[in-house]
Design a protein around this motif. Structure first.
Motif, mmCIF file in Angstrom:
data_model
loop_
_atom_site.group_PDB
_atom_site.id
_atom_site.type_symbol
_atom_site.label_atom_id
_atom_site.label_comp_id
_atom_site.label_asym_id
_atom_site.label_seq_id
_atom_site.Cartn_x
_atom_site.Cartn_y
_atom_site.Cartn_z
ATOM 1 N N LEU A 20 0.541 -1.297 0.356
ATOM 2 C CA LEU A 20 -0.154 -0.641 -0.388
ATOM 3 C C LEU A 20 0.657 1.116 0.140
ATOM 4 O O LEU A 20 2.004 1.042 0.687
ATOM 5 C CB LEU A 20 -0.954 -0.397 1.340
ATOM 6 C CG LEU A 20 -1.732 -0.995 0.784
ATOM 7 C CD1 LEU A 20 -2.189 -0.729 2.982
ATOM 8 C CD2 LEU A 20 -2.912 -0.869 0.096
ATOM 9 N N SER A 21 0.329 2.622 -0.911
ATOM 10 C CA SER A 21 1.324 3.291 -0.262
ATOM 11 C C SER A 21 0.183 4.481 -0.133
ATOM 12 O O SER A 21 -1.410 4.171 -0.909
ATOM 13 C CB SER A 21 1.415 3.907 -2.214
ATOM 14 O OG SER A 21 2.906 2.947 -2.798
ATOM 15 N N CYS A 22 1.099 5.834 0.049
ATOM 16 C CA CYS A 22 -0.120 6.495 0.830
ATOM 17 C C CYS A 22 1.121 8.042 0.635
ATOM 18 O O CYS A 22 1.935 8.021 1.085
ATOM 19 C CB CYS A 22 -0.202 6.587 2.161
ATOM 20 S SG CYS A 22 -1.090 7.980 3.088
ATOM 21 N N PHE A 47 -5.617 -0.290 14.995
ATOM 22 C CA PHE A 47 -4.051 0.362 14.672
ATOM 23 C C PHE A 47 -3.192 -0.543 14.076
ATOM 24 O O PHE A 47 -3.136 -1.612 14.207
ATOM 25 C CB PHE A 47 -3.269 1.103 15.649
ATOM 26 C CG PHE A 47 -2.057 1.467 15.140
ATOM 27 C CD1 PHE A 47 -0.615 0.373 16.106
ATOM 28 C CD2 PHE A 47 -1.052 2.370 15.425
ATOM 29 C CE1 PHE A 47 0.285 0.744 15.802
ATOM 30 C CE2 PHE A 47 -0.344 2.678 14.464
ATOM 31 C CZ PHE A 47 1.407 1.828 15.031
ATOM 32 N N VAL A 48 -2.840 -0.529 12.834
ATOM 33 C CA VAL A 48 -1.770 -1.504 11.959
ATOM 34 C C VAL A 48 -0.569 -0.779 12.415
ATOM 35 O O VAL A 48 0.973 -2.031 13.105
ATOM 36 C CB VAL A 48 -2.253 -1.673 11.087
ATOM 37 C CG1 VAL A 48 -0.572 -2.915 10.067
ATOM 38 C CG2 VAL A 48 -3.072 -2.472 11.033
ATOM 39 N N SER A 49 0.462 0.273 11.793
ATOM 40 C CA SER A 49 1.458 0.475 12.099
ATOM 41 C C SER A 49 1.788 1.808 12.300
ATOM 42 O O SER A 49 0.797 2.480 11.165
ATOM 43 C CB SER A 49 2.528 -0.429 10.845
ATOM 44 O OG SER A 49 3.589 0.139 11.044
ATOM 45 N N ARG A 67 6.040 -9.513 9.391
ATOM 46 C CA ARG A 67 4.974 -9.276 8.197
ATOM 47 C C ARG A 67 4.579 -8.158 7.446
ATOM 48 O O ARG A 67 5.029 -8.442 6.722
ATOM 49 C CB ARG A 67 3.618 -10.391 8.723
ATOM 50 C CG ARG A 67 3.748 -11.666 9.402
ATOM 51 C CD ARG A 67 2.215 -12.498 9.235
ATOM 52 N NE ARG A 67 1.406 -11.131 9.768
ATOM 53 C CZ ARG A 67 0.268 -11.010 9.549
ATOM 54 N NH1 ARG A 67 0.361 -11.347 8.065
ATOM 55 N NH2 ARG A 67 -0.755 -10.533 10.462
ATOM 56 N N PHE A 68 4.328 -7.478 8.435
ATOM 57 C CA PHE A 68 4.159 -6.312 7.823
ATOM 58 C C PHE A 68 5.578 -4.799 7.912
ATOM 59 O O PHE A 68 6.178 -5.145 9.294
ATOM 60 C CB PHE A 68 3.107 -5.217 8.540
ATOM 61 C CG PHE A 68 1.672 -5.972 7.992
ATOM 62 C CD1 PHE A 68 1.595 -7.135 7.278
ATOM 63 C CD2 PHE A 68 0.404 -5.626 8.230
ATOM 64 C CE1 PHE A 68 0.636 -7.605 7.041
ATOM 65 C CE2 PHE A 68 -0.204 -6.357 7.768
ATOM 66 C CZ PHE A 68 -0.566 -7.231 7.447
ATOM 67 N N THR A 69 5.857 -4.042 7.179
ATOM 68 C CA THR A 69 6.874 -2.813 7.227
ATOM 69 C C THR A 69 6.372 -1.805 6.587
ATOM 70 O O THR A 69 5.891 -1.983 5.273
ATOM 71 C CB THR A 69 8.203 -3.614 6.204
ATOM 72 O OG1 THR A 69 8.452 -4.778 6.386
ATOM 73 C CG2 THR A 69 9.425 -3.254 7.143
ATOM 74 N N VAL A 70 6.358 -0.956 7.552
ATOM 75 C CA VAL A 70 6.434 0.031 7.113
ATOM 76 C C VAL A 70 7.093 1.319 6.617
ATOM 77 O O VAL A 70 8.495 1.129 7.543
ATOM 78 C CB VAL A 70 5.683 1.507 8.546
ATOM 79 C CG1 VAL A 70 6.000 1.465 9.875
ATOM 80 C CG2 VAL A 70 4.962 2.564 7.991
ATOM 81 N N SER A 71 7.213 1.732 5.750
ATOM 82 C CA SER A 71 8.485 3.090 5.310
ATOM 83 C C SER A 71 8.007 4.190 4.603
ATOM 84 O O SER A 71 6.556 4.257 4.739
ATOM 85 C CB SER A 71 9.478 1.987 4.257
ATOM 86 O OG SER A 71 8.840 1.906 3.244
ATOM 87 N N PHE A 80 4.725 3.736 2.847
ATOM 88 C CA PHE A 80 4.042 2.479 2.021
ATOM 89 C C PHE A 80 3.705 1.660 3.485
ATOM 90 O O PHE A 80 4.745 2.180 4.564
ATOM 91 C CB PHE A 80 5.384 1.864 1.670
ATOM 92 C CG PHE A 80 5.326 2.621 0.572
ATOM 93 C CD1 PHE A 80 7.017 3.830 0.836
ATOM 94 C CD2 PHE A 80 5.197 3.038 -0.912
ATOM 95 C CE1 PHE A 80 7.188 4.595 -0.522
ATOM 96 C CE2 PHE A 80 5.596 3.891 -1.736
ATOM 97 C CZ PHE A 80 7.725 4.805 -0.887
ATOM 98 N N LEU A 81 3.065 0.520 2.706
ATOM 99 C CA LEU A 81 2.783 -0.431 4.016
ATOM 100 C C LEU A 81 3.376 -1.971 3.450
ATOM 101 O O LEU A 81 2.224 -2.468 2.856
ATOM 102 C CB LEU A 81 1.414 -0.377 4.521
ATOM 103 C CG LEU A 81 1.245 -1.901 5.793
ATOM 104 C CD1 LEU A 81 1.874 -0.778 7.094
ATOM 105 C CD2 LEU A 81 -0.120 -1.735 6.159
ATOM 106 N N GLN A 82 4.586 -2.269 3.599
ATOM 107 C CA GLN A 82 4.630 -3.762 2.141
ATOM 108 C C GLN A 82 4.194 -4.725 3.763
ATOM 109 O O GLN A 82 4.174 -4.591 4.976
ATOM 110 C CB GLN A 82 6.234 -4.047 2.289
ATOM 111 C CG GLN A 82 6.528 -4.835 1.636
ATOM 112 C CD GLN A 82 5.949 -5.232 0.465
ATOM 113 O OE1 GLN A 82 6.065 -4.134 -0.622
ATOM 114 N NE2 GLN A 82 5.267 -6.315 -0.210
#
Length: 123
Positions: A20-22, A47-49, A67-71, A80-82
């Protein structure tokens, strides 16, 4: 006036990945947080990240850790949320959110929201 526009999401099989992108527009001053929340029918936004835009420090909800990575991409004002190893219980509407200051995990402490994007994970 801060505005957020998300993209990404879609339908994926369990075990698959999505990103995901924002994109944030509008000027901000001082430290702020960009966060991802998700919502499923009948449940409150969860809340996720989140990422501190100035320091880069990140936080994750327990079920997505590993499992998820925010950058973030500072130059593009994009967060981003990978998401990897997706599970059916990850299904929901994912929204990015902005708040000035420091991290909070309560959705009602965020001032600006994107339109949301559907993530569906099939079993």
């Amino acid at each position: 006036q801060v505005e957020l526009v998300e993209s990404g999401g879609g339908l994926v099989q369990a075990g698959g990945s999505l990103r995901l992108s924002c994109v944030k527009s509008g000027r901000t001053f001082g430290p702020y947080i960009m966060a991802w929340f998700r919502q499923t029918p009948g449940k409150e936004r969860e809340f996720v990240s989140g990422v501190n835009w100035v320091t880069g420090s990140t936080n994750y909800e327990d079920s997505v850790k590993g499992r998820f990575t925010v950058s973030r991409d500072n130059a593009k004002n994009t967060v981003f949320l990978q998401m990897t190893s997706l599970k059916p219980e990850d299904t929901g509407i994912y929204s990015c959110a902005f708040r000035p200051g420091f991290l909070r995990t309560n959705w009602n402490e965020y001032e600006v929201w994107g339109q949301g994007t559907q993530v569906t994970v099939s079993s």
